[in-house]
Scaffold this motif. Sequence first.
Motif, PDB file in Angstrom:
ATOM      1  N   VAL B 385       0.841  -1.196   0.000  1.00 44.29           N
ATOM      2  CA  VAL B 385       0.000   0.000   0.000  1.00 44.29           C
ATOM      3  C   VAL B 385       0.880   1.252   0.000  1.00 44.29           C
ATOM      4  O   VAL B 385       0.653   2.207  -0.741  1.00 44.29           O
ATOM      5  CB  VAL B 385      -0.935   0.005   1.229  1.00 44.29           C
ATOM      6  CG1 VAL B 385      -1.643   1.352   1.350  1.00 44.29           C
ATOM      7  CG2 VAL B 385      -1.949  -1.132   1.135  1.00 44.29           C
ATOM      8  N   GLN B 386       1.913   1.212   0.845  1.00 46.87           N
ATOM      9  CA  GLN B 386       2.760   2.399   0.972  1.00 46.87           C
ATOM     10  C   GLN B 386       3.810   2.487  -0.127  1.00 46.87           C
ATOM     11  O   GLN B 386       4.502   3.498  -0.242  1.00 46.87           O
ATOM     12  CB  GLN B 386       3.465   2.396   2.342  1.00 46.87           C
ATOM     13  CG  GLN B 386       2.488   2.472   3.506  1.00 46.87           C
ATOM     14  CD  GLN B 386       3.188   2.737   4.826  1.00 46.87           C
ATOM     15  OE1 GLN B 386       4.383   3.053   4.858  1.00 46.87           O
ATOM     16  NE2 GLN B 386       2.460   2.626   5.924  1.00 46.87           N
ATOM     17  N   GLY B 387       3.984   1.409  -0.875  1.00 41.03           N
ATOM     18  CA  GLY B 387       4.974   1.419  -1.947  1.00 41.03           C
ATOM     19  C   GLY B 387       6.403   1.432  -1.437  1.00 41.03           C
ATOM     20  O   GLY B 387       7.268   2.080  -2.019  1.00 41.03           O
ATOM     21  N   VAL B 388       6.661   0.735  -0.343  1.00 41.52           N
ATOM     22  CA  VAL B 388       8.026   0.665   0.194  1.00 41.52           C
ATOM     23  C   VAL B 388       8.400  -0.801   0.408  1.00 41.52           C
ATOM     24  O   VAL B 388       7.571  -1.698   0.270  1.00 41.52           O
ATOM     25  CB  VAL B 388       8.169   1.426   1.536  1.00 41.52           C
ATOM     26  CG1 VAL B 388       7.899   2.901   1.344  1.00 41.52           C
ATOM     27  CG2 VAL B 388       7.236   0.841   2.596  1.00 41.52           C
ATOM     28  N   GLU B 389       9.677  -1.012   0.737  1.00 38.70           N
ATOM     29  CA  GLU B 389      10.137  -2.348   1.065  1.00 38.70           C
ATOM     30  C   GLU B 389       9.594  -2.737   2.439  1.00 38.70           C
ATOM     31  O   GLU B 389       9.563  -1.907   3.358  1.00 38.70           O
ATOM     32  CB  GLU B 389      11.672  -2.388   1.129  1.00 38.70           C
ATOM     33  CG  GLU B 389      12.357  -2.101  -0.194  1.00 38.70           C
ATOM     34  CD  GLU B 389      12.377  -3.307  -1.120  1.00 38.70           C
ATOM     35  OE1 GLU B 389      12.329  -4.446  -0.609  1.00 38.70           O
ATOM     36  OE2 GLU B 389      12.413  -3.100  -2.339  1.00 38.70           O
ATOM     37  N   ALA B 390       9.181  -4.012   2.575  1.00 35.79           N
ATOM     38  CA  ALA B 390       8.679  -4.488   3.869  1.00 35.79           C
ATOM     39  C   ALA B 390       9.715  -4.257   4.974  1.00 35.79           C
ATOM     40  O   ALA B 390       9.385  -3.852   6.081  1.00 35.79           O
ATOM     41  CB  ALA B 390       8.316  -5.965   3.769  1.00 35.79           C
ATOM     42  N   SER B 391      10.981  -4.487   4.601  1.00 32.71           N
ATOM     43  CA  SER B 391      12.036  -4.377   5.616  1.00 32.71           C
ATOM     44  C   SER B 391      12.174  -2.955   6.161  1.00 32.71           C
ATOM     45  O   SER B 391      12.724  -2.746   7.236  1.00 32.71           O
ATOM     46  CB  SER B 391      13.370  -4.827   5.028  1.00 32.71           C
ATOM     47  OG  SER B 391      13.670  -4.020   3.907  1.00 32.71           O
TER      48      SER B 391
END
Lengths: 503, 504, 99
Positions: B385-391
């Motif tokens: 959703v946020q368009g970032v890496e999970a890490s």
Amino acid sequence: MADIIRLTAAELSEKLGSREISAVEATQAHLDRIADVDTDVHAFLHVSDSALDTARSIDERRASGEELGPLAGIPLAVKDVLVTTDMPSTSGSRILEGYMSPFDATVVKRSREAGLVLIGKTNMDEFAMGSSTEHSAYGPTRNPWDLGRIPGGSGGGSAAAVAAFEAPLALGSDTGGSIRQPAHVTGTVGVKPTYGAVSRYGAIALASSLDQVGPVTRTVLDAGLLQDVIGGHDPFDSTSLTDIWPSMADAAREGARGDVLKGLKVGVVRELSGEGFQAGVQSRFDETVALLQKQGAEVLEVSAPHFEYAVSAYYLILPAEASSNLAKFDSVRFGMRVQPEGGGTVEQVMAATREAGFGPEVKRRIILGTYALSAGYYDAYYGSAQKVRTLIQRDFDAAFAQVDVLISPSAPTTAFKFGEKLEDPMAMYLNDIATIPANLAGIPGISVPIGLAPEDGLPVGLQIMAPVREDARLYRVGAAIEALLEAQWGSTLISRAPALGGK
Amino acid sequence: MAKDALMDYDKALELFEPVLGFEVHVELNTKTKMFSHAPNGFGSDANTNVSPVCLGLPGALPVVNEQAVRYSISLGLALGCSIAPSSRFARKNYFYPDLAKNYQISQYDEPIAFGGSVDVELPNGRLVTVSIERAHMEEDAGKLTHVGGSTGRIQGAEYSLVDYNRAGVPLVEIVTDIIYGAEADAPELAKAYVATIRDIVTSLGISDAKMERGNLRCDANISLRPRTPEGEPPAPLGTRTETKNVNSLRSVERAIRYEIQRQAAILADGGTITQETRHWHEDTGRTSAGRPKSDADDYRYFPEPDLLPVQPSLELIEELRAALPEPPAARRRRLKAEWGFTDLEFQDVVNGGLLVEISETVAAGASPAAARKWWTGEISRVANVQGVEASALVSPGNVAALAGLVEDGTLTDKLARQVLEGVIAGEGTPQEVVDARGLAVVSDDGALIAAIDDALASQPDVLAKIRDGKVQAAGAVIGAVMKAMKGQADAARVRELVLERANS
Amino acid sequence: MSEISEEQVAHLANLARIALTPQEISSLTTELDQIVDSIAKVQQVATPDVPATSHPVPLANVFRPDVVGETLTIEEALKNAPEQADNRFKVSAILGEEQ
């Protein structure tokens, strides 16, 4: 009081130490001399406006009881190839006009730390390409022995400065003879140390694997004193040797005192004599050989069969490395910028700048070097030249297996007239025939004056070469020969140079 | 820019065999640059991380960074390469304003590492061994900003500005041999190969390996070779293009697919491929022509005279070999077994690039199942959703702590998701979020019983039904209680207590 | 023997980024031909069994510890720049209009 400017650095050092002369006086005397004669000689591209301030601070430190090194307070002329923070560094090129380096070359830094007073920057062939200083973008330097003749090159400015008593000491750089050949034609002393003995950091590179910084002086001892200051390991230069060096000044003193020539095995390089060598150069050289024998040296002729390929190899390696080293002069970060008519792309700006900023010899060598490295030619030219380098090293190894030092005239002729070889690049290149092998092999070499050629009354130098790392041997032998000859002449050679500027 | 004609991918594969080759540049995370003591940093003000060496100032000289050499040897070993007993630097000569000296110090005929291979696992389970021709050390160039024009691109710019902060950052360039036989998997192989290199350098700790920052850059060479009927000799290799500017794993895959479709359309139409650099455009999902390769690309390589050969001792090589982490492929096999995941579950983890996160979460005390559930589930959802890496959202330690709170009954799954939201929002550790938001399960039976009694009293009909043995009627009461407890109750326990109270 | 052509010199000048005039190209072609002729003799002795020497005094493994040292100030970095903007070195457009 003897004329300050005619003192050697060693003599001046004593008088500074005993406070008979102040650093300000010494500096002022040389600044005055520059004012008197440099219009004629044109050894300097820039004269320091802070030299007197530096000298004053040296005097103050000495007055406060600080223990200073032997060269503290002595003026030093610096070849313009070495970058300095307080004076422009142009390497004799229009493309670097007004360039102010944000850092000092290591040899400059060490000279400052030793209390030497930097008096100015000396003229040179553009980017050290040449044997006459005729290729300086700022006009040639004239030989103090005959203002109609070349002072050698590329370091003609430094040699002329010490020969004309504008400075007792100077720094030079030697890629194929740029310290030794000017010494030869100006009756002065020049040393090319072992490759890696003196840092190249801050020397504007011509050919990185050949360049070496060294002293330019009027006596062997002075050269030793200066090499002791500038030499030694520098972590900023990967090719700098980590050796612990003996004092070169001590070696010179030992040589001048004693009987180092007795039993010394001296090799005369067969390939560096005969055809192409001026009669008066050869005769002074032969006399020196006889003198050495008289002193108990064992002189034998040795052959270096590959020396005949040295100039060829050199004129492939040097242009190749130079073509790459000089690529940085592109008008982006420093230096001249020429905008082609009607604007242009960055590529066109670079090409227009380099066309306008480089002189003909620089362009010639860049094109030659680009050719030697280009696809399809590398093996035939650059690769082959690197092999010749191996063969020349082997020649030296074989020779030094038989003898302690090798000798030759430092150059085939005495100082030639301006313009004489300007139109014939190969003739100019062959002028370095005696000095080039040492650069290719990395070994040290010195040129000491051995007299004047009878036919033109111009100085002749003797080149002495020793194995890698044996710089001290050069100073011992060089100082011994210098002492013998001066005893024979009853004076120094340089004292016989004609007066300049009415003095 | 005219739109390229593209051939249908499957059709392209029917007609042609894709032939691949990759050059991956890895920026090393040393403290200083390759040949200068200037800091190797990201995000500093322009031209502040520079020394005379980085600017190519007259008189400056390079000196090799020892750590960069050690990292390069480690990387070479991890790629299964031989380490050259003697390697050396060479100058690659070409003029470009981002190249301070107008030559790049690289390695040419004597690279530090050569002849290796890496196993690459594709999403479909296929294992491909990619052989590595060489890995060599070199320096990065500066950064150009194009000003004027509409796009900020080089085309149409009025002028450009140069920042040399990146000039001289240590790089290792990893060059593969020609890769045949990728077939329809070519795009996936490209992506998986780069991901594998990323895993290797990450596990070695020698690079930040962030593609979006350019720590890891892939140039993809691709050509198509027409298929010949069986029994006939294979057709000669086609002309290749080199696609650059590919700065995410997803783009690597897309760019290869695009080039296959583009080249196939040209070739099928009787056209010829120009040997050139293609620039990948993330926004449009297309490549565009760059500089054509020509004889102007005469780099005039020669041995760098300012630098000496690198001759690592056998002791050093063995020391670095002994310190190598487990190879990623072997590690994956081991972890899959240790964690007891199914093929599908594990593939999910690998595709999500979550191996490191999960193993660190397990190491921090969570069960593998819980770690997998959180990372591939809620955290990946939010990341998407946020368009970032999970890490980038949450640390493995916090995930383990969260799983622990569920395990010991402090949180329900639903509560735990709220806590995770708080952790991601930077409100602290899971425990801190629980405390601050008062989200813990009410485990005090007294409070629950009071709520249950209230609910039963207000719903006498339900109470009657329960007493009649219609246990499913309890749902309405449980719902009311959970509502009264704001969800912070263990529904199972509530159910137990409802039945107990109703029948008491 | 070497037979260097004007086209070749023009190409080399382009590689070396020097906008030589036609007159320079012409005279350099002649000079280069002579120089290359006389220095090509290195090939006579550069047989395959002879190793190449690139460094006069052989050394190896000269390294620097990975420790940050002095850097230039932004003023020092830019002080010799022919043109600058926004603390960066300013250069003309990289591509021409037709590109």
